[in-house]
Design an enzyme around this catalytic site. Structure first.
Site, PDB file in Angstrom:
ATOM      1  N   TRP A  64       3.251   4.307  -4.943  1.00 42.45           N
ATOM      2  CA  TRP A  64       4.244   4.095  -4.159  1.00 42.45           C
ATOM      3  C   TRP A  64       4.799   2.832  -4.028  1.00 42.45           C
ATOM      4  O   TRP A  64       5.870   2.582  -3.997  1.00 42.45           O
ATOM      5  CB  TRP A  64       3.929   4.901  -3.135  1.00 42.45           C
ATOM      6  CG  TRP A  64       5.573   4.586  -2.463  1.00 42.45           C
ATOM      7  CD1 TRP A  64       6.094   5.736  -1.784  1.00 42.45           C
ATOM      8  CD2 TRP A  64       5.557   3.182  -0.871  1.00 42.45           C
ATOM      9  NE1 TRP A  64       7.297   4.745  -1.629  1.00 42.45           N
ATOM     10  CE2 TRP A  64       6.856   3.764  -0.180  1.00 42.45           C
ATOM     11  CE3 TRP A  64       4.745   2.592  -0.651  1.00 42.45           C
ATOM     12  CZ2 TRP A  64       7.175   3.152   0.442  1.00 42.45           C
ATOM     13  CZ3 TRP A  64       5.351   1.502   0.030  1.00 42.45           C
ATOM     14  CH2 TRP A  64       6.480   1.925   0.969  1.00 42.45           C
ATOM     15  N   HIS A  65       3.512   1.437  -4.023  1.00 39.22           N
ATOM     16  CA  HIS A  65       4.210  -0.046  -3.877  1.00 39.22           C
ATOM     17  C   HIS A  65       4.882   0.065  -5.125  1.00 39.22           C
ATOM     18  O   HIS A  65       5.005  -1.189  -5.371  1.00 39.22           O
ATOM     19  CB  HIS A  65       2.930  -0.717  -3.183  1.00 39.22           C
ATOM     20  CG  HIS A  65       2.233  -0.497  -1.711  1.00 39.22           C
ATOM     21  ND1 HIS A  65       1.867   0.621  -1.448  1.00 39.22           N
ATOM     22  CD2 HIS A  65       3.455  -1.343  -0.917  1.00 39.22           C
ATOM     23  CE1 HIS A  65       1.913   0.553   0.056  1.00 39.22           C
ATOM     24  NE2 HIS A  65       2.295  -0.766  -0.096  1.00 39.22           N
ATOM     25  N   GLY A  66       3.911   0.276  -6.438  1.00 44.03           N
ATOM     26  CA  GLY A  66       5.004  -0.642  -8.079  1.00 44.03           C
ATOM     27  C   GLY A  66       4.362   0.193  -9.114  1.00 44.03           C
ATOM     28  O   GLY A  66       3.464   0.762  -9.010  1.00 44.03           O
ATOM     29  N   PHE A  86       9.869  -2.602  -2.761  1.00 46.72           N
ATOM     30  CA  PHE A  86       9.121  -0.775  -2.971  1.00 46.72           C
ATOM     31  C   PHE A  86      10.317  -0.579  -2.354  1.00 46.72           C
ATOM     32  O   PHE A  86      10.034   1.059  -2.278  1.00 46.72           O
ATOM     33  CB  PHE A  86       7.487  -1.130  -2.088  1.00 46.72           C
ATOM     34  CG  PHE A  86       6.747  -2.717  -2.372  1.00 46.72           C
ATOM     35  CD1 PHE A  86       6.769  -2.565  -3.793  1.00 46.72           C
ATOM     36  CD2 PHE A  86       6.224  -3.344  -0.832  1.00 46.72           C
ATOM     37  CE1 PHE A  86       5.583  -3.890  -3.686  1.00 46.72           C
ATOM     38  CE2 PHE A  86       5.717  -4.346  -1.693  1.00 46.72           C
ATOM     39  CZ  PHE A  86       5.225  -4.838  -3.083  1.00 46.72           C
TER      40      PHE A  86
END
Length: 475
Positions: free
Chosen positions: A318-320, A475
């Site tokens: 989810w962060h990248g 993000f």
């Protein structure tokens, strides 16, 4: 409009003034219009996407409440929301990986590059829409008012980088706007000033040495590299906690309360405790909507470890769109599973008293902090090669001009600054453990609070090093 810009300050002060001057019936429309003005200032075209996703979430929730093929409707809508998020966030990454795989197999191909501009805040508002739909499916009432639901999604203090707000936390406050409360307003100003100090004085100055070390780890000895990782550890906390404090403070000035997102995470004595203190709204979201959906701890110990690992793996993704983020999530997932295993092992042997003693707590704190710092290396480094070079310099000591044997004056200025700010941050954590700041703010009379606020303003003005936007904006 960056939170630390003069444009945002003027914008927010104007909204605050109108909020408390206009009749209560106008508060909702004012905040909705202000939120879209704020978001459109970043990129007008993506305002259409935000509006479209909002209408989708609102209409699907009404259908779920009326019992229209509930499971199918929920599954289809969540798939659409995740599909939109995946397209904007991961399409370019997947195209590049596919092209690399084809070249590895000997097939001629182009660069495989797909340039897609990531809409600001898409990860945050997609998660909020999903949580809302799941909550309605589980029995919570759907919001009848489209404009009120649109305000919940787009509310500008938390829109760009959180905290991730549940519908049940914000919608009831929007339905009945509160009356002016001087204490709450003052607390909001104080939180904003603390957030500005964390960002401008600490995070941006710590980034100077962190960026230097991650750009050229081979140019520094072990101590300097350690201090670079420590500087980034402090930077990411002060950057994100600073944003959160500004968001919560700005919201309190408008009469609305947002949930706490950080609670002195670097005092944690276990990885489980760390995730109860760090980005708390994301941790709760992952627990309630992913970990529990996977089965949680209901299917036995091994299934619990698997679910923990998968939850954190997806949390890292989810962060990248980068393999290092995925590995960071896998590292924390494995660490959480190992801690659960160790905790169960210790409990089975009645070691509870030993774990409460100071030497054990100190050792547990040190191990947890080092583990988190190692994770931050993968989080910060864009490639595994750079991450492993940094870790190699940390754990395979290399002497050089920045070792402890050298005099203070011979150290690079950035290293000295990082060391001073790190000690100040450690002191702030210790004082925060006993809520010294909040207790003093509540205890001080109004004139003394004004002096304290002025001191924070002067600190930001004199010591600020405004260099970049907030880390979590990406993000």
């Amino acid at each position: 409009m960056l939170f630390t810009s003069a444009t945002f300050l003027l914008f927010h002060l104007a909204v605050v003034a109108l909020r408390w001057v206009l009749p209560r019936a106008w508060v909702g429309p004012l905040l909705l219009v202000s939120s879209y003005v704020f978001y459109l200032s970043w990129g007008p075209i993506y305002g259409l996407l935000l509006g479209g996703m909002t209408v989708l979430g609102w209409s699907v929730a009404l259908g779920l409440e009326r019992g229209w093929h509930r499971r199918l409707l929920l599954g289809a809508s969540v798939t659409v929301v995740l599909g939109v998020l995946a397209w904007f966030k991961y399409a370019g990454f997947l195209a590049a990986q596919g092209a690399a795989l084809l070249r590895l197999l000997g097939h001629e191909t182009g660069q495989g590059r797909v340039d897609i501009l990531l809409p600001l805040a898409i990860s945050f508002y997609c998660f909020e829409i999903i949580s809302y739909l799941v909550d309605v499916h589980r029995g919570d009432p759907a919001e009848r008012s489209l404009w009120r639901f649109a305000l919940y999604v787009a509310y500008y203090p938390h829109l760009i980088a959180g905290p991730i707000v549940r519908a049940g936390e914000l919608l009831p406050q929007l339905r009945v706007p509160s009356a002016f409360d001087g204490q709450r307003f003052g607390d909001g100003v104080y939180l904003c000033l603390v957030g500005f100090t964390q960002k401008l004085v600490f995070a941006d100055r710590l980034s100077l040495w962190a960026d230097e070390v991650f750009a050229r780890p081979g140019a520094h000895a072990s101590f300097g590299v350690w201090m670079g990782v420590v500087a980034y550890t402090g930077q990411i906390f002060c950057d994100f906690a600073g944003y959160t404090n500004i968001a919560r403070g700005a919201s309190l000035m408008l009469g609305l309360e947002l949930p706490e997102n950080f609670r002195l995470p670097y005092l944690s004595t276990s990885l489980t405790e760390f995730w109860r203190r760090w980005h708390m709204t994301l941790s709760r979201w992952l627990r309630d909507y992913l970990y529990i959906s996977l089965g949680g701890n209901r299917q036995g110990t091994l299934a619990q470890y698997r679910n923990l690992f998968l939850t954190m793996l997806l949390g890292g993704l989810w962060h990248g769109a980068n393999w290092t983020f995925l590995f960071w999530g896998a590292l924390h997932g494995a660490g959480l599973a190992l801690h659960k295993r160790w905790d169960g092992f210790a409990r089975a042997r009645a070691w509870g008293r030993l774990r409460e003693r100071a030497p054990y707590q100190l050792l547990a704190w040190g191990v947890t902090l080092v583990f988190v710092m190692v994770g931050w290396v993968y989080f910060r480094a864009p490639t595994f090669t750079l991450a492993h070079e940094v870790l190699g310099r940390m754990f395979l000591p290399v002497s050089g001009p920045d070792t402890l044997r050298m005099a203070w004056g011979a150290w690079p200025a950035g290293l000295r600054t990082a060391l001073v700010l790190t000690l100040a941050l450690a002191l702030a954590h210790v004082l925060g453990r006993f809520q010294v700041g909040s207790r003093m703010h509540a205890w001080l009379p109004a004139p003394a609070r004004g002096v304290a606020w002025l001191a924070l303003v002067l600190a930001c003005y004199l010591l600020a090093e405004p260099r970049e936007q907030f880390i979590y904006f990406q993000f």
